[in-house]
Design a protein around this motif. Structure first.
Motif, mmCIF file in Angstrom:
data_model
loop_
_atom_site.group_PDB
_atom_site.id
_atom_site.type_symbol
_atom_site.label_atom_id
_atom_site.label_comp_id
_atom_site.label_asym_id
_atom_site.label_seq_id
_atom_site.Cartn_x
_atom_site.Cartn_y
_atom_site.Cartn_z
ATOM 1 N N UNK A 82 0.861 -1.186 0.000
ATOM 2 C CA UNK A 82 0.000 0.000 0.000
ATOM 3 C C UNK A 82 0.893 1.230 0.000
ATOM 4 N N UNK A 83 0.807 2.025 -1.058
ATOM 5 C CA UNK A 83 1.618 3.238 -1.173
ATOM 6 C C UNK A 83 1.150 4.236 -0.117
ATOM 7 N N UNK A 84 2.104 4.747 0.667
ATOM 8 C CA UNK A 84 1.779 5.689 1.743
ATOM 9 C C UNK A 84 2.457 7.040 1.563
ATOM 10 N N UNK A 85 3.320 7.160 0.552
ATOM 11 C CA UNK A 85 4.014 8.415 0.283
ATOM 12 C C UNK A 85 4.630 8.358 -1.100
ATOM 13 N N UNK A 86 5.317 9.425 -1.472
ATOM 14 C CA UNK A 86 5.903 9.512 -2.814
ATOM 15 C C UNK A 86 6.876 8.368 -3.107
ATOM 16 N N UNK A 87 7.568 7.871 -2.084
ATOM 17 C CA UNK A 87 8.538 6.801 -2.309
ATOM 18 C C UNK A 87 8.454 5.718 -1.228
ATOM 19 N N UNK A 88 7.306 5.605 -0.550
ATOM 20 C CA UNK A 88 7.175 4.688 0.583
ATOM 21 C C UNK A 88 5.917 3.847 0.445
ATOM 22 N N UNK B 11 -5.004 -16.278 6.024
ATOM 23 C CA UNK B 11 -4.547 -15.920 7.367
ATOM 24 C C UNK B 11 -3.739 -14.636 7.219
ATOM 25 N N UNK B 12 -4.216 -13.563 7.825
ATOM 26 C CA UNK B 12 -3.544 -12.272 7.680
ATOM 27 C C UNK B 12 -4.271 -11.443 6.648
ATOM 28 N N UNK B 13 -3.587 -10.506 6.028
ATOM 29 C CA UNK B 13 -2.150 -10.268 6.133
ATOM 30 C C UNK B 13 -1.789 -9.466 7.376
ATOM 31 N N UNK B 14 -0.553 -9.646 7.820
ATOM 32 C CA UNK B 14 0.008 -8.886 8.931
ATOM 33 C C UNK B 14 1.039 -7.920 8.377
ATOM 34 N N UNK B 15 1.048 -6.723 8.932
ATOM 35 C CA UNK B 15 1.995 -5.705 8.489
ATOM 36 C C UNK B 15 3.389 -6.089 8.952
ATOM 37 N N UNK B 16 4.327 -6.183 7.996
ATOM 38 C CA UNK B 16 5.710 -6.512 8.313
ATOM 39 C C UNK B 16 6.559 -5.257 8.498
ATOM 40 N N UNK B 17 6.181 -4.158 7.845
ATOM 41 C CA UNK B 17 6.942 -2.921 7.968
ATOM 42 C C UNK B 17 6.714 -2.012 6.783
ATOM 43 N N UNK B 18 7.681 -1.114 6.557
ATOM 44 C CA UNK B 18 7.603 -0.173 5.441
ATOM 45 C C UNK B 18 8.842 -0.309 4.568
ATOM 46 N N UNK B 19 8.674 0.021 3.311
ATOM 47 C CA UNK B 19 9.794 0.059 2.385
ATOM 48 C C UNK B 19 9.879 1.482 1.844
ATOM 49 N N UNK B 20 11.050 2.093 1.995
ATOM 50 C CA UNK B 20 11.306 3.433 1.457
ATOM 51 C C UNK B 20 12.278 3.292 0.304
ATOM 52 N N UNK B 21 11.832 3.659 -0.881
ATOM 53 C CA UNK B 21 12.666 3.519 -2.069
ATOM 54 C C UNK B 21 13.428 4.802 -2.318
#
Length: 186
Positions: free
Chosen positions: A80-86, A108-118
């Motif tokens: 899920x895009x949350x910012x211009x590069x995240x 089952x899930x999904x569970x949030x694993x974290x964020x990716x900043x490109x």
């Protein structure tokens, strides 16, 4: 059917090792195995993959099927895009009653694993690569490269910080060692 515990239901001290184990297992399973004879774009002649992170957004399902006993499984990935590069990165598991990943499934899930900043993206006619940093929900950081091939095939590569795969040709060579069954389709 038993359900798997989510990370927030685990006791405080167990969350960090559980999240780290999940990330390490995901990266190890995604990177293991031999290569294939597939063309870099799957031989499709499809449209050029996009260098926009918007192309990564949505739900993806593992191409291959993991069979065990009378059941089978596929990973489900949600970006899920949350910012211009995240983007937010979540995973779940689809369980099937038979051993061929066919028919009805239970998620089952999904569970949030974290964020990716490109920090950069690049594309050519058969491959788009997005280099960045994956930050787990516990704060651990990993280098990550999310790739798209045509037809839409999302493959995740582990990396170092700074990248040891700084070019599309280096990423393409790494993808040659990842079976397409470890990647994700729409």
């Amino acid at each position: 059917m038993p359900t798997l515990p989510t990370l927030p239901t685990l006791p405080g001290l167990a969350r960090r090792p559980a999240a780290t184990l999940t990330v390490v297992a995901t990266l190890a399973l995604g990177a293991c195995g031999g290569g294939g004879d597939d063309a870099p774009d799957g031989g499709s002649g499809g449209p050029t993959p996009s260098a926009s992170i918007e192309a990564l957004a949505g739900d993806w399902v593992q191409k291959g099927c993991v069979k065990t006993g009378g059941q089978s499984f596929k990973k489900m990935l949600r970006a899920r895009v949350t910012g211009a590069n995240t983007l937010d990165y979540s995973e779940g598991v689809l369980s099937f009653g038979g051993n061929g990943c066919e028919g009805a499934s239970v998620l089952a899930g999904p569970s949030r694993l974290g964020t990716v900043s490109f920090d950069r993206s690049e594309a050519n006619a058969g491959l788009a690569a997005h280099w960045g940093v994956f930050r787990t929900v516990t704060g651990t950081r990993f280098g990550a490269i999310w790739t798209l091939r045509s037809p839409p095939l999302l493959c995740l590569l582990g990396d170092e910080i700074p990248s040891i795969q700084p070019s599309l040709s280096a990423v393409s060579a790494s993808l040659g060692t990842v079976p397409t069954d470890n990647c994700f389709v729409r």
